[in-house]
Each structure stands twice: as C-alpha cells, then as structure tokens.
Design a protein around this motif. Structure first.
Motif, PDB file in Angstrom:
ATOM      1  N   LEU A  14      10.062 -13.253   4.682  1.00  0.00           N
ATOM      2  CA  LEU A  14       9.149 -14.390   4.826  1.00  0.00           C
ATOM      3  C   LEU A  14       9.474 -15.446   3.774  1.00  0.00           C
ATOM      4  O   LEU A  14       9.201 -15.273   2.584  1.00  0.00           O
ATOM      5  N   LYS A  15      10.088 -16.537   4.240  1.00  0.00           N
ATOM      6  CA  LYS A  15      10.487 -17.612   3.332  1.00  0.00           C
ATOM      7  C   LYS A  15       9.819 -18.937   3.697  1.00  0.00           C
ATOM      8  O   LYS A  15       9.470 -19.739   2.829  1.00  0.00           O
ATOM      9  N   HIS A  16       9.662 -19.201   4.990  1.00  0.00           N
ATOM     10  CA  HIS A  16       8.968 -20.415   5.441  1.00  0.00           C
ATOM     11  C   HIS A  16       7.633 -20.043   6.064  1.00  0.00           C
ATOM     12  O   HIS A  16       6.577 -20.301   5.519  1.00  0.00           O
ATOM     13  N   SER A  35       1.152 -12.047   4.180  1.00  0.00           N
ATOM     14  CA  SER A  35       0.693 -13.358   3.690  1.00  0.00           C
ATOM     15  C   SER A  35       0.801 -13.462   2.172  1.00  0.00           C
ATOM     16  O   SER A  35       0.739 -14.560   1.620  1.00  0.00           O
ATOM     17  N   TYR A  36       0.973 -12.345   1.492  1.00  0.00           N
ATOM     18  CA  TYR A  36       1.186 -12.360   0.045  1.00  0.00           C
ATOM     19  C   TYR A  36       2.445 -13.147  -0.299  1.00  0.00           C
ATOM     20  O   TYR A  36       2.552 -13.720  -1.383  1.00  0.00           O
ATOM     21  N   TYR A  37       3.406 -13.209   0.642  1.00  0.00           N
ATOM     22  CA  TYR A  37       4.697 -13.834   0.373  1.00  0.00           C
ATOM     23  C   TYR A  37       4.858 -15.209   1.006  1.00  0.00           C
ATOM     24  O   TYR A  37       5.880 -15.861   0.798  1.00  0.00           O
ATOM     25  N   GLY A  38       3.888 -15.647   1.793  1.00  0.00           N
ATOM     26  CA  GLY A  38       4.030 -16.977   2.388  1.00  0.00           C
ATOM     27  C   GLY A  38       3.083 -17.179   3.559  1.00  0.00           C
ATOM     28  O   GLY A  38       2.165 -16.390   3.804  1.00  0.00           O
ATOM     29  N   GLU A  39       3.344 -18.226   4.319  1.00  0.00           N
ATOM     30  CA  GLU A  39       2.477 -18.608   5.435  1.00  0.00           C
ATOM     31  C   GLU A  39       2.685 -17.676   6.631  1.00  0.00           C
ATOM     32  O   GLU A  39       3.815 -17.370   7.013  1.00  0.00           O
ATOM     33  N   VAL A  40       1.598 -17.245   7.215  1.00  0.00           N
ATOM     34  CA  VAL A  40       1.640 -16.456   8.440  1.00  0.00           C
ATOM     35  C   VAL A  40       0.734 -17.116   9.476  1.00  0.00           C
ATOM     36  O   VAL A  40      -0.217 -17.814   9.125  1.00  0.00           O
ATOM     37  N   TYR A  41       1.037 -16.891  10.735  1.00  0.00           N
ATOM     38  CA  TYR A  41       0.204 -17.459  11.801  1.00  0.00           C
ATOM     39  C   TYR A  41       0.355 -16.624  13.061  1.00  0.00           C
ATOM     40  O   TYR A  41       1.281 -15.817  13.193  1.00  0.00           O
ATOM     41  N   THR A  66      10.032 -20.963  11.793  1.00  0.00           N
ATOM     42  CA  THR A  66       9.518 -19.596  11.807  1.00  0.00           C
ATOM     43  C   THR A  66      10.663 -18.626  11.482  1.00  0.00           C
ATOM     44  O   THR A  66      11.708 -18.665  12.130  1.00  0.00           O
ATOM     45  N   ASP A  67      10.460 -17.808  10.472  1.00  0.00           N
ATOM     46  CA  ASP A  67      11.509 -16.889  10.027  1.00  0.00           C
ATOM     47  C   ASP A  67      11.690 -15.718  10.988  1.00  0.00           C
ATOM     48  O   ASP A  67      12.813 -15.208  11.149  1.00  0.00           O
TER      49      ASP A  67
END
Length: 283
Positions: A14-16, A35-41, A66-67
């Motif tokens: 998860l980078k972006h 979500s601790y590492y970045g944006e999730v949806y 999206t990664d």
C-alpha cells in the motif's frame, strides 16, 4: 496466521491507495488493518445489505493510482462465495483461507493469494502464500524483516523456525486430495454436499430462510434462519443432541450455520438435511 496478512499485505504494497471488495467481516478487517499504511477504499461492497450477496463486476468503482484490489473468496460468517473471480487492471489479491483447495482456481489470474490452512488443509498456524515474482519487486523498502514478504521468499520460508508438524500435516492432506481425485473431484463432492442443505432450505416453504442470495451462496458455509430466535435455539439444541454440533451461527450474525469443509462427509450433510426436515414437520 491469516489475520497477520491483514496487516502484511498493506505493509508491503500500500503506497498510494488500496481498493477492497468488501463482502464480509474478514475483508472489512483487512481494510481497517491496511489503513495503518495508507488510504483504503471500497471498490464495491455489500455491507449495507448485511453482506448477503457478492457484488457484480459492473458495479466496481476503481480509483486512479490504486495499488491493488483485495478480495475474500469465501465469506464464512455470512455464507457467500465468489462463483467466478473478477478481472481487473491492477494487481489482484485474494484471501482464500476458507475455500482454499476446495475447487480448482486459475492461480495465474491473481498476483497474490494467501490462505490460512485451518479450514480445509491442516492445523491452525500455517499460511500458504502464492505471489508473483514481479509483485515482489514492488515490496516497500525499510520494513522489519518479519513483515516483509521478500524475507520469506528469499529464505525459502525458513527465515524463522517454521511450524514443522503443521506443514507436514498440510503435505498429508495434499496427498489425500490427490487420492480423492484432485480438486475437480473435491469440487463436485462439495457441490453435492451443499445441494443437500440448500435443497432442504428451498423446499421448506420459508421455514428455513437462507441468508445469502442464491447466486452468491457458499459451498463451504450454509447460513440460514428459522422463523424465530426461540426456534433457532431449540433447533441448535436438538441438533447437538443428535451429534450435529457447531450449528449455531456466528455471534455477529446469529441464526444457524453449517460449515461443510472438505473433511465433512456427504453422509454428515445428509444427516443434517434429514434432521432439518424432521424438525420442520414437528413445529
């Protein structure tokens, strides 16, 4: 274990932003952990309808950058399962913990598959991971060794002392699967087992109500309700007296659930179907 993968997939990739096909509590937990590492949806979700169905591919909403897209192949609590897998233009990750080796799967259609083995393949404590070499090149740098998939790939899964007995057990189950005729034969066996119970539900004139929509039904976990919670409690108690144990539904959903993994026999499913028919007639 499998739950550690909820965190690890995000830590590594998860980078972006990470997209999630949210079809049950396990994909929901994975999304929250990552979500601790970045944006999730949510690319798609059935949460608003109590996770009673698998979203159609034409409803997916994939954001730019999206990664990966993450999915759970079978949803144990709600009794839904992907009948066919989606095709997406970004790396596809799949948690197959609860239906791994229950049917043939086109592994090459996925970039990363993981499965806790405790449902179908062996004792708890082992996770099988299948990952494309090309994806490993994109693992986040600077992770602690034990959080990096590259560590385990580079050390032939023996960076730390592995759970040897559990792995041995997985090997024996793999041989047993071959003896049964392989995954095609296991798939047919599992479908026949599930049909015994779903036919009972569908033929009960509404006395038993399946939680999952018919096109999303799980072959591993058959979830259903009776007319009242009192009848459900009576059903579970009388089933237990018949040595039909573990029928009570997950605490988050209630109702009843028959988990009929590979090791469960057709005879056991027939016994449950017979009991369901008898119980209905007595009410």
């Amino acid at each position: 274990g499998g739950s550690m993968q909820f965190l690890m997939h995000g830590a590594n990739f998860l980078k972006h932003r990470g997209g999630y096909l949210n079809t049950g509590i396990w994909s929901d937990k994975a999304m929250k952990a990552a979500s601790y590492y970045g944006e999730v949806y949510e690319v798609a979700s059935s949460k608003a309808d109590h996770f009673s169905y698998i979203p159609k591919e034409d409803t997916f909403m994939v954001k730019p950058d999206t990664d990966y897209i993450y999915m759970t192949s079978n949803n144990t609590v709600h009794g839904t399962q992907w009948q066919t897998f989606p095709h997406v233009d970004v790396p596809l990750f799949c948690d197959m913990s609860s239906d791994f080796l229950s049917r043939p799967v086109a592994v090459t259609n996925f970039d990363f598959i993981y499965a806790g083995v405790q449902k179908n393949v062996g004792p708890a404590g082992v996770v099988v991971g299948i990952i494309k070499d090309s994806l490993l090149k994109h693992v986040r740098e600077g992770l602690p060794d034990m959080l990096s998939y590259r560590t385990f790939a580079d050390h032939d899964s023996t960076y730390n002392t592995p759970p040897v007995f559990c792995i041995y057990f997985v090997n024996r189950v793999a041989h047993w699967l071959e003896e049964q005729g392989g995954l095609t034969a296991i798939e047919a066996r599992n479908a026949k087992k599930a049909a015994l119970l779903y036919d009972c539900i569908d033929g009960s004139d509404g006395f038993y109500r399946g939680h999952a929509t018919k096109d999303s039904r799980s072959v591993m976990n058959v979830t259903f309700n009776l007319p009242t919670p009192e009848l459900e409690a009576k059903f579970v108690a009388e089933a237990t007296a018949r040595d039909l144990i573990g029928i009570k539904g997950h605490r988050s959903l209630g109702g009843c659930r028959a988990s009929i993994y590979n090791a469960v026999t057709e005879e056991a499913c027939q016994a449950l179907a017979d009991f369901m028919n008898e119980f209905k007639k007595k009410q």
